[in-house]
Design an enzyme around this catalytic site. Structure first.
Site, PDB file in Angstrom:
ATOM      1  N   ARG A   1       1.006  -0.997  -0.014  1.00 29.59           N
ATOM      2  CA  ARG A   1      -0.223  -0.049   0.072  1.00 29.59           C
ATOM      3  C   ARG A   1       0.896   1.253  -0.111  1.00 29.59           C
ATOM      4  NH1 ARG A   1      -5.865  -0.685   3.192  1.00 29.59           N
ATOM      5  NH2 ARG A   1      -6.591  -2.415   1.956  1.00 29.59           N
TER       6      ARG A   1
ATOM      7  N   LYS B   1       0.232 -19.416   7.313  1.00 33.01           N
ATOM      8  CA  LYS B   1      -0.302 -19.470   8.494  1.00 33.01           C
ATOM      9  C   LYS B   1      -0.220 -18.077   8.892  1.00 33.01           C
ATOM     10  CE  LYS B   1       3.202 -19.114  11.543  1.00 33.01           C
ATOM     11  NZ  LYS B   1       3.146 -17.821  12.530  1.00 33.01           N
TER      12      LYS B   1
ATOM     13  N   ASP C   1       3.310 -23.897   5.872  1.00 33.48           N
ATOM     14  CA  ASP C   1       3.931 -23.519   6.886  1.00 33.48           C
ATOM     15  C   ASP C   1       5.337 -23.783   6.587  1.00 33.48           C
ATOM     16  OD1 ASP C   1       5.027 -23.564   9.472  1.00 33.48           O
ATOM     17  OD2 ASP C   1       3.606 -25.029  10.306  1.00 33.48           O
ATOM     18  N   HIS C   2       5.933 -22.819   6.847  1.00 32.88           N
ATOM     19  CA  HIS C   2       7.518 -22.864   6.239  1.00 32.88           C
ATOM     20  C   HIS C   2       8.445 -23.701   7.222  1.00 32.88           C
ATOM     21  CE1 HIS C   2       8.123 -19.961   9.652  1.00 32.88           C
ATOM     22  NE2 HIS C   2       9.346 -20.400   9.721  1.00 32.88           N
TER      23      HIS C   2
ATOM     24  N   LYS D   1      11.855 -26.936   6.345  1.00 32.19           N
ATOM     25  CA  LYS D   1      13.250 -26.765   6.963  1.00 32.19           C
ATOM     26  C   LYS D   1      13.632 -28.295   6.438  1.00 32.19           C
ATOM     27  CE  LYS D   1      12.665 -23.852  10.638  1.00 32.19           C
ATOM     28  NZ  LYS D   1      13.621 -22.716  10.017  1.00 32.19           N
TER      29      LYS D   1
ATOM     30  N   GLU E   1      12.231 -18.957  21.294  1.00 35.03           N
ATOM     31  CA  GLU E   1      12.866 -17.763  20.671  1.00 35.03           C
ATOM     32  C   GLU E   1      13.688 -16.829  21.537  1.00 35.03           C
ATOM     33  OE1 GLU E   1      10.155 -16.502  17.096  1.00 35.03           O
ATOM     34  OE2 GLU E   1       8.870 -17.174  18.661  1.00 35.03           O
TER      35      GLU E   1
ATOM     36  N   ASP F   1      -0.091 -18.202  17.117  1.00 36.25           N
ATOM     37  CA  ASP F   1       1.157 -18.012  16.264  1.00 36.25           C
ATOM     38  C   ASP F   1       1.835 -19.147  16.107  1.00 36.25           C
ATOM     39  OD1 ASP F   1       2.795 -15.951  14.959  1.00 36.25           O
ATOM     40  OD2 ASP F   1       4.290 -16.253  16.540  1.00 36.25           O
TER      41      ASP F   1
ATOM     42  N   HIS G   1       3.273 -24.803  13.936  1.00 36.58           N
ATOM     43  CA  HIS G   1       4.843 -25.189  13.993  1.00 36.58           C
ATOM     44  C   HIS G   1       4.785 -26.321  15.182  1.00 36.58           C
ATOM     45  CE1 HIS G   1       5.631 -21.816  11.570  1.00 36.58           C
ATOM     46  NE2 HIS G   1       5.890 -21.133  12.635  1.00 36.58           N
TER      47      HIS G   1
ATOM     48  N   LYS H   1       8.576 -16.649  23.621  1.00 34.10           N
ATOM     49  CA  LYS H   1       9.607 -15.451  23.175  1.00 34.10           C
ATOM     50  C   LYS H   1      10.390 -14.951  24.256  1.00 34.10           C
ATOM     51  CE  LYS H   1       7.352 -13.883  19.055  1.00 34.10           C
ATOM     52  NZ  LYS H   1       8.458 -14.225  18.055  1.00 34.10           N
TER      53      LYS H   1
END
Length: 426
Positions: A49, A154, A183-184, A188, A222, A241, A246, A342
């Site tokens: 945008r 996702k 889903d990345h 892997k 993380e 999340d 995952h 996190k």
């Protein structure tokens, strides 16, 4: 894009100036281009945008991102950006903006002799998915002379109801064969290797059950906070999340039965069986938490409530710990512990399988002789590999047992592994 070299196509990224584009997609596409897996007729159109970019400034934006995240400081990356990248503002995302987008796409294809093959990648916040998908369909961008693919990451909806609504929007404008929900984590190499590890090595598969396994622990930790994603994260939290995608993927790959064939549908069917076998999760089996401000060696970090974009009274969890049981023949009675959060001590993704102790210890009469359970630690990131811990006799008088490890590290054998996005996009 399967194969040694992809067909000529235009890769259109909605969210072309966002964090995902900068950190993951651009580096992955650049690496693939350098491996000649994207072909010579491949172009990228960033869509956002923002009105502050044109083709020239967007190419500079991309070059700076590559320099920051993979350390490119040569003319090669600049040349690639100048040759491959374009930018188009979607303005307010109204119907006329999508008409203008279609005209720009057709102009780029005509200029570069592309046959109309298109990938639309939604690197957007989930609230923007429905309007973007509808805009593509209503402007006729859901069909072309070549093939068309829609890639959605996702989270796919906020809950079951919104997931069904989003699916209805997708199917209103695209055929199911055009849609890729990804889903990345599944890209892997170490995650994909879970199937090979389990089903090509009978020595492990034969003990992969309730008779030999004490518990399974899956951790995705993380060390960073929410950063620039606070606006999205405060609406989702760690459960939506990370846990429901995952960690659930890792759970099903760890617990599933052998599929009938190494095919997507067969693997999905076995994963669904695991999900259907999970016993009802009790409130006492779930722990939520939020990270707070910390001080460590003079270095301070913000607490969750202090992050820009987070409501001061937010109850959104940044940590989830979960205990669950799978009610089937293989896993009855074996607890699975899933945790994610996190701002934890270190960044690591691991699956730990703790095996049961021997039913009788032959060495209990030896003072100071302690048995340890066999443990398999599968590290999916960052130091990818496997460690199997076992007891051996320490040389010398008496019977003293010492825990030792058999190790395998991917980097020692194969060198650096590709990022999950690179594998999925290939």
């Amino acid at each position: 894009m399967n194969g040694s070299s992809a067909e000529p196509h235009l890769f259109v990224v909605f969210g072309g100036t966002g964090d995902l584009m900068r950190r993951k997609l651009l580096p992955a596409l650049y690496h693939l281009a350098n491996k000649y897996q994207l072909g010579s007729q491949f172009k990228i159109l960033g869509v956002a945008r923002s009105t502050e970019y044109d083709d020239v400034s967007y190419r500079q934006f991309a070059a700076e991102a590559l320099n920051e995240f993979i350390g490119t400081q040569d003319g090669k990356s600049n040349g690639w950006c100048n040759e491959c990248l374009y930018f188009q503002s979607i303005q307010k995302g109204e119907a006329k903006d999508f008409v203008a987008l279609r005209a720009r796409i057709e102009a780029i294809e005509a200029e570069n002799g592309l046959p109309g093959n298109r990938v639309f990648y939604l690197a957007l916040g989930p609230t923007a998915f429905p309007s973007t998908i509808a805009g593509l369909g209503e402007s006729g961008l859901n069909d072309s002379q070549g093939w068309t693919r829609l890639v959605i990451e996702k989270p796919f909806g906020h809950d079951l109801e919104t997931a069904r609504e989003l699916n209805a929007t997708v199917h209103a404008h695209f055929k199911e064969t055009q849609v890729y929900r990804i889903d990345h984590y599944l890209g892997k190499e170490t995650v994909q290797n879970l199937l090979a590890f389990r089903f090509s090595n009978p020595m492990f598969e034969s003990v992969w059950n309730r008779d030999r396994v004490e518990n399974v622990q899956i951790t995705v930790a993380e060390d960073l906070g929410v950063g620039t994603r606070a606006g999205y994260y405060d609406q989702s939290g760690a459960m939506r999340d990370m846990m429901q995608n995952h960690l659930t993927q890792l759970l099903t790959l760890t617990a599933m039965e052998a599929p009938a064939a190494f095919e997507a549908d067969a693997i999905r069917d076995e994963k669904v069986k695991v999900l259907r076998s999970i016993k009802k999760i009790r409130a006492r089996d779930v722990i939520f938490g939020q990270y707070d401000a910390t001080q460590n060696n003079g270095h301070s970090t913000l607490g969750y409530h202090e992050e820009d974009g987070v409501a001061k009274d937010s109850k959104t969890e940044t940590f989830v710990g979960l205990r669950l049981h799978i009610d089937n023949w293989r896993w009855e009675g074996v607890p699975f512990y899933l945790r994610t959060g996190k701002r934890l001590r270190k960044r690591v993704t691991q699956i730990i399988v703790n095996f049961k102790m021997p039913p009788v210890s032959l060495f209990q009469t030896f003072e100071g002789c302690h048995l340890h359970s066999n443990t398999l630690v599968m590290t999916l990131q960052p130091d990818e590999g496997f460690v199997l811990y076992f007891d051996v006799k320490q040389p010398g008088q008496g019977m003293n047992l010492q825990r030792q490890a058999l190790k395998f590290r991917y980097s020692d054998k194969f060198g650096p592994l590709p990022d999950g996005y690179e594998t999925l996009l290939n």
